[in-house]
Design an enzyme around this catalytic site. Structure first.
Site, short mmCIF file in Angstrom:
data_model
loop_
_atom_site.label_atom_id
_atom_site.label_comp_id
_atom_site.label_asym_id
_atom_site.label_seq_id
_atom_site.Cartn_x
_atom_site.Cartn_y
_atom_site.Cartn_z
N ARG A 67 1.19 -1.49 0.18
CA ARG A 67 0.28 -0.12 -0.45
C ARG A 67 1.05 1.27 0.22
NH1 ARG A 67 -2.20 0.82 4.24
NH2 ARG A 67 -0.80 -1.19 5.70
N TYR A 195 -1.69 -3.72 -6.55
CA TYR A 195 -1.61 -4.35 -5.22
C TYR A 195 -3.00 -4.34 -4.34
CZ TYR A 195 -0.83 -5.29 -0.30
OH TYR A 195 -0.46 -5.39 0.94
N LYS A 204 -9.37 -2.54 1.67
CA LYS A 204 -9.21 -1.00 2.65
C LYS A 204 -10.15 -0.10 2.53
CE LYS A 204 -6.09 -3.54 4.61
NZ LYS A 204 -6.31 -4.36 6.23
N HIS A 224 -10.09 -2.73 12.06
CA HIS A 224 -9.06 -3.18 10.95
C HIS A 224 -9.01 -4.14 12.73
CE1 HIS A 224 -4.60 -3.68 9.62
NE2 HIS A 224 -5.71 -4.13 9.13
N SER A 246 -1.19 -3.55 10.56
CA SER A 246 -1.26 -4.54 8.72
C SER A 246 0.01 -5.38 9.50
CB SER A 246 -0.94 -3.70 7.49
OG SER A 246 -1.83 -2.98 7.39
N CYS A 248 1.17 -7.81 11.89
CA CYS A 248 1.25 -8.12 12.86
C CYS A 248 0.59 -9.59 13.68
CB CYS A 248 0.64 -6.74 13.99
SG CYS A 248 2.70 -5.17 13.74
N ASP A 273 -9.26 -10.09 9.62
CA ASP A 273 -8.97 -8.58 9.14
C ASP A 273 -10.26 -7.51 9.04
OD1 ASP A 273 -6.69 -7.07 7.95
OD2 ASP A 273 -7.82 -6.78 6.16
N ARG A 365 1.78 -12.00 -0.96
CA ARG A 365 0.78 -12.30 -0.38
C ARG A 365 -0.12 -13.86 -0.99
NH1 ARG A 365 -1.89 -8.84 3.40
NH2 ARG A 365 -0.44 -6.81 3.26
N GLY A 490 0.29 -19.84 18.92
CA GLY A 490 -0.70 -20.66 19.36
C GLY A 490 -0.43 -20.44 21.21
N ASN A 492 0.09 -18.15 22.85
CA ASN A 492 -1.06 -16.81 23.30
C ASN A 492 -2.95 -17.19 23.64
OD1 ASN A 492 0.84 -15.48 22.04
ND2 ASN A 492 -0.09 -14.80 19.81
C1 OXD Z 1 -3.09 -5.04 5.61
C2 OXD Z 1 -3.59 -5.72 4.82
O1 OXD Z 1 -1.96 -3.91 4.31
O2 OXD Z 1 -5.00 -6.31 5.35
O3 OXD Z 1 -3.58 -4.14 6.65
O4 OXD Z 1 -3.59 -6.16 3.66
MN MN Z 2 -4.81 -5.36 6.92
#
Ligand code: OXD
Ligand code: MN
Length: 581
Positions: A67, A195, A204, A224, A246, A248, A273, A365, A490, A492
């Protein structure tokens, strides 16, 4: 009489001048036809069909891999409505500037009309969008990510109630790349990028940027956030929504597999997401996943970090910017097993483990259908959504932020979300690893002034007679030597169990200046090989560090001026006071 949609398609075709217009029906036959066309033109490459049936590779232009936040604008008539969190251009100027880039941009190309539903087809909370695009790659990705085609057209009928998205690859020159949002017209214009985050306009652009503004006007939340259900050994299932910036680990957490030590627990995926959340008739917050697929980050994904997604992507998946092995199977850094002795990298060049560059792009991705995921919740397409009992806000923070703590109440919880910060990742262009403020993980996605957004969150709390509890989490704490203090993935689940204990009033906590923190024995760590002192570190409240954080939060909030709700300032002052006492 043409329908409002037919009229807009005509107008857009007059501007972009496609050679032909194809209305997409969303059928399997249409999908296969587009795949064959893209194989013929080289836009897609077939992967090993025995090992990865229905899977293909796309290599994007190397300048178009993430992005581009600096080229993303919110175009409202008043600059203040976009807020300091967005790039702004007056709508007329944006139309002129970007209109010039759309003029004739589809010459010699096909314009695909892609109607789609965000959300389960029959849900009252779902919304319709239509994307016009000259990219067949976008069409097939939209078919995976949304309910696309006939069902959307049927639901739309003659109505003009849909979000318009015009997309053209243009010439892929970053100097002629713009992602423009016109919330007042519920319109998106995206040119010059293929992209996902810039070009799959349902995600998004609609579900978050326009969606957040629609939600503010209509009294719901577009966030999000992943959505998951945790089933306990006693059969009780509790739903949690969690916001992380994003890259994470949202996809991994949404599909978490409890380790063998956590017998009888099960995690059910609802979304990974985006969450659209409404106040239900019972005064609880109900969430739907507006998407139908996952657009996930490949590097680092393996059968330890996310076994469920590794199974999901074995069929009918489009890989973008991964490497390929001599067996024509996908490869990325951090996949299972040793790296292949040789491969073709994401740009199509020979690669070996000794190469200085990465095999896959760090933001490579996969686009894959959600229904293929073995952890999908039986409720994931429930038109009413699932009732949310806890909201988690998490960032990537090497220091200061404890592993988990709980807010005192809704207002303090909104403050915890508003003060989130995280180290940047490869999901957006720009420097990686710098701490930036990212309230609710929405900084790149809130389509209006964030001061107003905090106000909307505060108001939502008043409309919920039974609001979710709010928590902060941080899986990314580091020791001074640079080791992760918490195993994550896991494991977590152990933290989620503490969250459940709090939500159901089954476990106590220490009151600290920052919120309710677990007692040292509160989180079950039996059998974990933690560094000595790790638990103390993970739950410590470093008063001096927090005083610095308050100062930095203050600087961030100040830019929102009188749009900043007074309640957030009160929370900031109250925190400062508690830290002094
Ligand atoms: C992001 C995605 O960039 O979900 O947050 O692709
Ligand atoms: Mn995202």
């Amino acid at each position: 009489m043409p329908t409002p949609l037919e009229q807009w398609v005509q107008e857009s075709a007059q501007l972009t001048k496609p050679e032909k217009i194809v209305w997409c029906d969303g059928s399997e036959a249409e999908y296969q036809r587009l795949i064959q066309e893209m194989l013929a033109t080289g836009t897609l490459q077939e992967l090993n069909q025995k090992e990865y049936p229905g899977c293909y590779l796309h290599r994007s232009n190397p300048n178009d891999v993430a992005r581009t936040e600096h080229l993303t604008y919110v175009c409202t008539s008043q600059k203040d409505d976009a807020g300091p969190n967005n790039n702004w251009m007056p709508p007329a100027e944006a139309k002129e500037k970007v209109g010039a880039l759309f003029a004739g941009s589809m010459k010699g190309r096909t314009m695909y009309v892609v109607p789609y539903i965000m959300g389960p087809a029959s849900s009252p909370y779902s919304q319709i969008g239509v994307e016009l695009t000259d990219s067949p790659y976008v069409v097939v990705n939209m078919r995976i990510m949304t309910r696309m085609g006939k069902a959307a057209l049927e639901r739309l009928g003659n109505s003009d109630k849909y979000v318009k998205g015009l997309h053209s690859l243009g010439d892929l020159d970053p100097n002629r790349r713009f992602i423009m949002h016109f919330p007042e017209e519920r319109l998106i214009w995206s040119v010059g990028s293929g992209y996902g985050g810039n070009a799959l306009l349902g995600k998004k652009c609609f579900a978050l940027r326009l969606g957040s503004r629609m939600a503010q006007q209509e009294g719901w939340l577009a966030e999000h956030m992943l959505i998951l259900g945790i089933e306990e050994p006693n059969g009780r299932t509790t739903y949690v929504a969690a916001a992380f910036p994003s890259a994470c680990g949202k996809t991994n957490m949404a599909m978490l597999v409890p380790p063998a030590s956590q017998k009888g627990y099960r995690v059910w995926t609802v979304g990974e997401d985006i969450a659209w959340m409404n106040v239900g008739p019972d005064g609880r917050l109900w969430a739907i996943n507006p998407e139908a697929g996952f657009f996930g980050v490949a590097p680092g994904t393996n059968s330890r970090t996310n076994p469920n997604v590794m199974r999901t992507i074995r069929e009918n998946t489009i890989f973008t910017n991964v490497a390929v092995t001599p067996h024509n199977t996908p490869y990325w850094e951090g996949m299972d097993g040793p790296p292949p002795q040789e491969a073709i990298d994401w740009q199509g060049n020979p690669w070996t483990p000794d190469s200085a560059s990465k095999a896959a792009h760090p933001n490579a991705r996969f686009t894959t259908p959600a229904f293929q995921c073995p952890a999908m919740s039986p409720e994931w397409e429930n038109p009413n959504g699932v009732p949310i009992s806890a909201i988690l806000f998490g960032g990537r923070r090497a220091s200061l932020i404890p592993l988990v703590y709980q807010s005192f109440d809704w207002q303090h919880g909104v403050f915890l979300g508003a003060t989130m910060a995280s180290e940047t990742t490869a999901a957006a262009t720009g420097k990686v690893g710098v701490v930036r403020r990212d309230p609710m993980a929405m900084l790149p996605f809130c389509g209006y002034n964030m001061g107003d957004y905090f106000g909307h969150w505060l108001r939502m709390g008043k409309n919920l007679s039974n609001p979710p509890s709010i928590f902060r989490v941080n899986w990314f704490r580091m020791s001074p030597e640079g080791h992760y203090l918490w195993p994550g993935f896991g494991e977590n689940l152990r933290v989620l169990r503490w969250v459940l204990g709090r939500v159901h009033n089954e476990i106590g906590a220490q009151d600290t200046p920052i919120g309710h923190v677990p007692y040292p024995t509160g989180v079950d760590v039996a059998g974990l090989d933690l560094e000595p002192g790790a638990l103390n570190e993970l739950f410590a409240v470093d008063r001096d560090g927090w005083k610095d954080a308050v100062a930095s939060q203050y600087e961030f909030f100040k830019q929102y001026g009188d749009r900043m709700p007074k309640e957030i300032w009160h929370e900031s002052e109250a925190l400062a006071k508690r830290l002094q006492s």
